[in-house]
Design an enzyme around this catalytic site. Structure first.
Site, PDB file in Angstrom:
ATOM      1  N   GLU A 106       0.858  -1.180   0.000  1.00 12.12           N
ATOM      2  CA  GLU A 106       0.000   0.000   0.000  1.00 12.12           C
ATOM      3  C   GLU A 106       0.897   1.233   0.000  1.00 12.12           C
ATOM      4  O   GLU A 106       1.765   1.357   0.858  1.00 12.12           O
ATOM      5  CB  GLU A 106      -0.886   0.023   1.242  1.00 12.12           C
ATOM      6  CG  GLU A 106      -1.884  -1.102   1.322  1.00 12.12           C
ATOM      7  CD  GLU A 106      -2.720  -1.013   2.590  1.00 12.12           C
ATOM      8  OE1 GLU A 106      -3.499  -0.049   2.711  1.00 12.12           O
ATOM      9  OE2 GLU A 106      -2.571  -1.884   3.452  1.00 12.12           O
ATOM     10  N   ARG A 332       5.716 -13.564   9.305  1.00  9.94           N
ATOM     11  CA  ARG A 332       6.348 -12.267   9.049  1.00  9.94           C
ATOM     12  C   ARG A 332       7.604 -12.117   9.899  1.00  9.94           C
ATOM     13  O   ARG A 332       7.794 -12.798  10.903  1.00  9.94           O
ATOM     14  CB  ARG A 332       5.370 -11.124   9.320  1.00  9.94           C
ATOM     15  CG  ARG A 332       5.010 -10.918  10.775  1.00  9.94           C
ATOM     16  CD  ARG A 332       3.918  -9.867  10.927  1.00  9.94           C
ATOM     17  NE  ARG A 332       4.279  -8.620  10.269  1.00  9.94           N
ATOM     18  CZ  ARG A 332       3.424  -7.612  10.060  1.00  9.94           C
ATOM     19  NH1 ARG A 332       2.175  -7.731  10.451  1.00  9.94           N
ATOM     20  NH2 ARG A 332       3.817  -6.519   9.475  1.00  9.94           N
ATOM     21  N   LYS A 342       3.483   3.676  11.789  1.00 15.05           N
ATOM     22  CA  LYS A 342       3.622   4.979  11.131  1.00 15.05           C
ATOM     23  C   LYS A 342       3.301   6.111  12.100  1.00 15.05           C
ATOM     24  O   LYS A 342       3.995   7.133  12.139  1.00 15.05           O
ATOM     25  CB  LYS A 342       2.691   5.048   9.913  1.00 15.05           C
ATOM     26  CG  LYS A 342       2.958   4.003   8.846  1.00 15.05           C
ATOM     27  CD  LYS A 342       1.979   4.168   7.688  1.00 15.05           C
ATOM     28  CE  LYS A 342       2.136   3.077   6.655  1.00 15.05           C
ATOM     29  NZ  LYS A 342       1.562   1.793   7.078  1.00 15.05           N
TER      30      LYS A 342
END
Length: 634
Positions: A106, A332, A342
């Site tokens: 994204e 992951r 973020k």
């Protein structure tokens, strides 16, 4: 309703430490590894016993000696993670060629260290099997997407040494996706819903999912009515949250991903590529599997938080009768003691805790790059860890050890002092020395270095009061200077009485001492002055989010120590001219490296790389990783 985030958190909490590798893994995974190591130890013990028996039996015919390994031969096959384990099983499950994969970020933020694994898995898997990989931007949320993120993502993919087969965008397919949505409505598998969050929560079983699940009354509309309302959404007749298209799935299924997910929502935002053409935008759950289908993806590889999504992924492609890719999920990669959020990084940027998103103390990929970590070291690290379905939570020191191992054989060595102290060697004459760039890598060549009667050593390499456990320079004590024919003995020193700081040391050559107990680095008078930034962990704990009062209370005030007057020997100019060191991954493919590709080992200090703040006249260096030294070394 099951909470995927809570489940992921609970799974991470159950991880245990694999002390041999420094990884956090599941108990089952640790059990498998322990059994494997036990078997390996038993095999080696049996081999040793056979060798001992053979020795007792007398000499056998001599066997040809195996060829010696070159110093820079990697210990692990660079394609090991594709030849065994999870990824090998995935290919065997669908052994089709050509292999087609995709990396679908994204474009709403900078990539981080976890994305490096995703890039290596998707691009590497395709390359290993002679296939191709798309870089596809999942640009379906115009509120958060910015051009700088698109640019940074592509740069990081190429820096890691991969070239996308094609760069595509989900928005390329907006019309095609819309047509598929109308088709789904026509198949009576989608409907326009006007429910709010409270109503949807009740439909999904209420708090904790304990109540019966049910559909809202909007699901009973006719195909014609749903089509008209969906077109009204498209034409801007509804405001955001007044209506959305839901897929008519299986509300009785135990998987929340089948509870009539949203397919389209109204957004009052202009898109960076399509402008004001669209008033509605598809969701990830609707877009991703269909774009995979449009691009003929053979193996859709994603992380395990999408395990539950596999059923909805397959349901939608099957319902529409389109080509069906195969989705499979791997664990992951995360590193302890870091933050990748973020929002939290932005807070640290705004409050001046870090310089920007590329501050070398962060673990965004642009920060890791600026710190000087080579792309090849990251790929080697991912390959060394391998790919499994378990989440991989790695200690930062484990990551740094892998980088250190990579740099040891691949960068030149120079002498640098962080806190210079002048040493005047009485009776010494100028010499021209030939210094190798690396004693372990003759191919790196050598450079000339002038030895002058005045040299600079590090302040930490001199003590005015000697002790038995100290082996460096002190009054009437001898120490070797790296690459200099004779050691030196300190005869006197000068001290600033106001500060207590030693300002100069006087010494002579000690030609009677053949081999001093230790050697120290030095630079000659006239060497280049540089600014050296020594970075360490940004946070004091391994879990900054869990600290009382929040992660801002866990900031390490000493995470950056700046040495403004450091000095480096003249060989640095050649290292800078010949960069990138090493030529690896994206840096060599691009034909050039940025300032961070100027890497070297500062002997007895650390590994360093040049920072982007550097200019022609001012050199700024970042510590990549420390050297592996004994804590008590003197």
């Amino acid at each position: 309703m099951a909470d995927p985030v809570a489940e992921a958190t609970a799974a991470t909490a159950k991880l245990v430490l694999d002390e041999e590798t420094g990884e956090m893994v599941s108990k089952n995974e640790l059990k498998k590894r322990t059994n494997k190591r036990t078997k390996k130890a038993a095999t080696e013990a049996a081999k040793k016993a056979r060798q001992e028996e053979a020795a007792k039996a007398g000499p056998a015919a001599p066997k040809p000696k195996p060829k010696a390994k070159a110093d820079d031969t990697p210990a692990i096959d660079p394609n090991a993670m594709f030849k065994q384990g999870f990824l090998d099983d995935v290919f065997k499950e669908r052994p089709v060629k050509p292999v087609v994969t995709r990396f679908p970020p994204e474009p709403n933020g900078f990539l981080h260290i976890g994305h490096a694994k995703a890039i290596a898995v998707n691009f590497g898997f395709a390359r290993h099997h002679g296939g191709v990989c798309y870089l596809r931007y999942d640009d379906t949320n115009p509120e958060k997407e910015e051009e700088k993120y698109f640019t940074a993502i592509e740069e990081m993919v190429r820096w890691l040494g991969f070239s996308p087969y094609k760069i595509t965008y989900s928005s390329d397919n907006f019309q095609k996706l819309y047509d598929m949505a109308e088709k789904l409505v026509g198949l009576e598998k989608a409907y326009v819903c006007h429910c709010g969050d409270t109503e949807i929560k009740a439909q999904r079983g209420g708090e904790g999912g304990k109540e019966p699940r049910f559909r809202c009354e909007h699901a009973e509309r006719s195909v014609e009515e749903n089509l008209q309302k969906f077109r009204d959404m498209r034409d801007g007749k509804y405001r955001p949250r007044e209506a959305f298209l839901r897929m008519k799935m299986d509300i009785t299924d135990g998987n929340p991903q089948m509870w009539d997910l949203a397919a389209y929502r109204v957004k009052d935002e202009e898109h960076h590529r399509t402008g004001a053409d669209w008033k509605i935008y598809p969701t990830y759950d609707f877009t991703h599997c269909l774009c995979d289908s449009f691009e003929n993806i053979t193996h859709s590889l994603c992380t395990t938080e999408f395990v539950q999504s596999r059923v909805s992924y397959e349901w939608l492609n099957s319902s529409l009768g389109v080509y069906e890719p195969m989705q499979r999920e791997y664990g992951r990669l995360s590193i302890q003691g870091t933050l990748l959020s973020k929002r939290k990084i932005m807070k640290m940027v705004e409050e001046g805790i870090v310089r920007a998103w590329d501050d070398p103390r962060l673990y965004t990929l642009i920060a890791v790059k600026r710190r000087g970590i080579p792309p090849g070291a990251i790929l080697s690290f991912v390959n060394e860890l391998g790919v499994t379905t378990s989440p991989t939570l790695i200690q930062a020191k484990r990551f740094e050890q892998s980088i250190r191992k990579y740099l040891e054989m691949s960068v030149p060595r120079l002498m640098m002092v962080l806190d210079p102290l002048p040493v005047v060697i009485e009776g010494a004459e100028e010499l021209e020395l030939e210094i190798p760039f690396s004693p372990k890598q003759p191919k790196f060549g050598s450079h000339k270095l002038k030895f002058a009667p005045t040299v600079f050593i590090d302040q930490s390499d001199f003590r005015e009061v000697d002790s038995k456990d100290y082996f460096r320079l002190a009054p009437n004590k001898t120490v070797g200077l790296l690459q200099v024919p004779y050691p030196i003995k300190a005869t006197s020193f000068t001290k600033d009485e106001a500060t207590g700081k030693i300002t100069e040391v006087r010494a002579v050559f000690d030609k009677d001492t053949k081999k001093p107990k230790t050697y120290i680095q030095w630079v000659p008078e006239g060497s280049k002055k540089v600014e050296a930034r020594v970075h360490s962990a940004l946070f004091k704990s391994d879990r900054p989010e869990d600290v009382e009062g929040g992660f801002m209370n866990d900031i390490n005030p000493h995470s950056e120590v700046i040495h403004p007057d450091a000095m480096i020997e003249s060989g640095f100019d050649e290292v800078r001219r010949r960069a990138p060191w090493p030529e690896a991954a994206g840096e060599s493919e691009l034909g050039k490296g940025g300032p961070e590709s100027v890497r070297f080992q500062a002997m007895r200090v650390a590994y360093f790389a040049m920072d982007s703040d550097s200019t022609d006249d001012r050199v700024v260096l970042n510590r990549i990783v420390s050297l592996k030294e004994d804590a008590g070394k003197n």
